[in-house]
Design an enzyme around this catalytic site. Structure first.
Site, PDB file in Angstrom:
ATOM      1  N   LYS A 110       0.845  -1.203   0.000  1.00 40.56           N
ATOM      2  CA  LYS A 110       0.000   0.000   0.000  1.00 40.56           C
ATOM      3  C   LYS A 110       0.874   1.245   0.000  1.00 40.56           C
ATOM      4  O   LYS A 110       2.054   1.194   0.386  1.00 40.56           O
ATOM      5  CB  LYS A 110      -0.944   0.025   1.212  1.00 40.56           C
ATOM      6  CG  LYS A 110      -0.257   0.100   2.592  1.00 40.56           C
ATOM      7  CD  LYS A 110       0.064   1.498   3.082  1.00 40.56           C
ATOM      8  CE  LYS A 110       0.816   1.498   4.412  1.00 40.56           C
ATOM      9  NZ  LYS A 110       1.639   2.620   4.710  1.00 40.56           N
ATOM     10  N   ASP A 140      -2.140  -1.844  10.852  1.00 36.63           N
ATOM     11  CA  ASP A 140      -2.467  -1.756   9.421  1.00 36.63           C
ATOM     12  C   ASP A 140      -3.083  -3.048   8.885  1.00 36.63           C
ATOM     13  O   ASP A 140      -3.504  -3.100   7.722  1.00 36.63           O
ATOM     14  CB  ASP A 140      -1.191  -1.456   8.601  1.00 36.63           C
ATOM     15  CG  ASP A 140      -0.815   0.021   8.648  1.00 36.63           C
ATOM     16  OD1 ASP A 140      -1.635   0.834   9.127  1.00 36.63           O
ATOM     17  OD2 ASP A 140       0.302   0.350   8.201  1.00 36.63           O
TER      18      ASP A 140
HETATM   19  P1  ATP Z   1       4.493  -0.286   7.599  1.00 34.71           P
HETATM   20  O1  ATP Z   1       4.221   0.492   6.357  1.00 34.71           O
HETATM   21  O2  ATP Z   1       3.304  -1.098   8.065  1.00 34.71           O
HETATM   22  O3  ATP Z   1       5.154   0.504   8.686  1.00 34.71           O
HETATM   23  P2  ATP Z   1       6.967  -1.276   6.628  1.00 34.71           P
HETATM   24  O4  ATP Z   1       6.877  -1.394   5.141  1.00 34.71           O
HETATM   25  O5  ATP Z   1       7.601  -0.019   7.148  1.00 34.71           O
HETATM   26  O6  ATP Z   1       5.522  -1.435   7.211  1.00 34.71           O
HETATM   27  P3  ATP Z   1       7.684  -4.022   6.913  1.00 34.71           P
HETATM   28  O7  ATP Z   1       8.345  -4.334   5.624  1.00 34.71           O
HETATM   29  O8  ATP Z   1       6.292  -4.474   7.091  1.00 34.71           O
HETATM   30  O9  ATP Z   1       7.776  -2.459   7.224  1.00 34.71           O
HETATM   31  O10 ATP Z   1       8.616  -4.643   8.045  1.00 34.71           O
HETATM   32  C1  ATP Z   1       9.041  -4.040   9.200  1.00 34.71           C
HETATM   33  C2  ATP Z   1       9.749  -5.114  10.028  1.00 34.71           C
HETATM   34  O11 ATP Z   1       8.812  -6.164  10.343  1.00 34.71           O
HETATM   35  C3  ATP Z   1      10.880  -5.803   9.283  1.00 34.71           C
HETATM   36  O12 ATP Z   1      12.095  -5.158   9.535  1.00 34.71           O
HETATM   37  C4  ATP Z   1      10.855  -7.233   9.802  1.00 34.71           C
HETATM   38  O13 ATP Z   1      11.777  -7.415  10.836  1.00 34.71           O
HETATM   39  C5  ATP Z   1       9.458  -7.434  10.400  1.00 34.71           C
HETATM   40  N1  ATP Z   1       8.653  -8.432   9.649  1.00 34.71           N
HETATM   41  C6  ATP Z   1       7.950  -9.436  10.208  1.00 34.71           C
HETATM   42  N2  ATP Z   1       7.314 -10.154   9.275  1.00 34.71           N
HETATM   43  C7  ATP Z   1       7.590  -9.604   8.090  1.00 34.71           C
HETATM   44  C8  ATP Z   1       7.237  -9.922   6.734  1.00 34.71           C
HETATM   45  N3  ATP Z   1       6.439 -10.950   6.436  1.00 34.71           N
HETATM   46  N4  ATP Z   1       7.699  -9.123   5.767  1.00 34.71           N
HETATM   47  C9  ATP Z   1       8.485  -8.059   6.073  1.00 34.71           C
HETATM   48  N5  ATP Z   1       8.875  -7.741   7.301  1.00 34.71           N
HETATM   49  C10 ATP Z   1       8.439  -8.493   8.319  1.00 34.71           C
END
Ligand code: ATP
Length: 289
Positions: free
Chosen positions: A9, A135
């Site tokens: 998203k 989220d």
């Molecule tokens: P958001 O936009 O919800 O803040 P994000 O894109 O900033 O998400 P994610 O890629 O969802 O961040 O990941 C943040 C942390 O969550 C990663 O550094 C990882 O350690 C942990 N994590 C746990 N499960 C997953 C997964 N399936 N995919 C990615 N990261 C994951």
């Protein structure tokens, strides 16, 4: 075998209204799925428990992963005795502000629910999902949504008019906890016009949407990582209608009327920031549930 797609998203607008006494932030944001996705497969196996493998990333496939935690939560609730093998093909950039982990968790809830014919409704899955991440309720359904509360109050909005996106994730990882932890929610210098953007979406007015793009989390992340501002300037200078950081960053997206504009911006970014992950894509409003 069940297959699920976990879409990334972006936030067309992101406002924070206040920090609650319990530490959560009350948000008002417009969420939009984009056509970048992870793929998940779910298969029953005789051996009890969860077998989990990740392809396309060196993220550890352990019990801390949100996919594992989501599957374990549902299976415990229903006391499932059989086991499941889950494979996650990772494509969404990690720690990017694109809700990759939340979307994978949502896909795991949908997939396990279907595989074991548990019969949870979308509403029930959202209630379970919010206990793992704010989220996740949005990611269960996807599309264009107004998200309020801590992310659990969702109102469907009209999907944006057709356009093209250039998306760039610079080669830095940003922790969502760091950004919210450093946000001065009571001293924000601006508040994006989220209601005005919702009205522009209803009217099919792309300029009305792009004129109102704003993200209060930029006050923390851009200060820390100037590359975000450089990417925004680059996209706008090359013809994007507007550009913004998504979520807590560092991913930046630009909205373009023509695909050619998005492609030119992508080529320029690859030259300027060779380590960035760059995509040319569009919105994706397929119904997930
Ligand atoms: P958001 O936009 O919800 O803040 P994000 O894109 O900033 O998400 P994610 O890629 O969802 O961040 O990941 C943040 C942390 O969550 C990663 O550094 C990882 O350690 C942990 N994590 C746990 N499960 C997953 C997964 N399936 N995919 C990615 N990261 C994951």
């Amino acid at each position: 075998m069940i297959r699920e797609k976990a879409y990334a998203k972006i936030n067309l607008g992101l406002d924070v209204l206040r920090r609650r006494p319990d530490g959560y932030h009350e948000v008002k944001m417009i969420m939009q799925t984009v056509d970048i996705c992870d793929d998940l497969t779910f298969e029953k196996r005789e051996e009890p428990g969860i077998g989990f493998r990740i392809e396309g990333s060196d993220l550890p496939a352990d019990e801390n992963n949100l996919v594992y935690r989501a599957a374990a939560l549902l299976m415990e609730k229903r006391q499932i005795r059989e086991g499941v093998s889950i494979i996650l093909q990772k494509r969404i950039p990690i720690a990017a502000g694109m809700a990759g982990g939340s979307s994978d968790a949502a896909a795991a809830l949908r997939g396990v629910n279907m595989l074991f014919e548990m019969g949870y409704s979308a509403e029930e899955l959202k209630e379970i999902g919010v206990t793992l991440g704010a989220d996740i309720p949005y990611c269960i359904q996807g599309g264009t949504m107004l998200s309020e509360g801590i992310g659990e109050i969702l109102t469907p909005l009209s999907e944006p008019p057709a356009c093209h996106l250039v998306i760039a994730k610079p080669d830095i990882d940003v922790s969502t906890a760091f950004v919210y932890g450093h946000l001065q929610a009571d001293k924000l210098p601006f508040h994006p016009d989220i209601d005005g953007m919702a009205a522009a979406l209803a009217a099919g007015d792309l300029k009305g949407v792009t004129d109102r793009m704003g993200n209060v989390l930029e006050t923390v992340t851009v200060k820390e990582y100037p590359v975000i501002d450089r990417l925004k300037q680059l996209m706008c200078g090359l013809g994007a209608e507007n550009a913004l950081m998504s979520g807590s960053g560092p991913t930046v997206f630009g909205i373009c009327r023509e695909r050619e504009t998005a492609e030119k911006a992508a080529a320029a970014i690859k030259k300027e920031e060779p380590a960035a992950s760059v995509f040319v894509t569009g919105f994706c409003n397929n119904k997930l549930l």
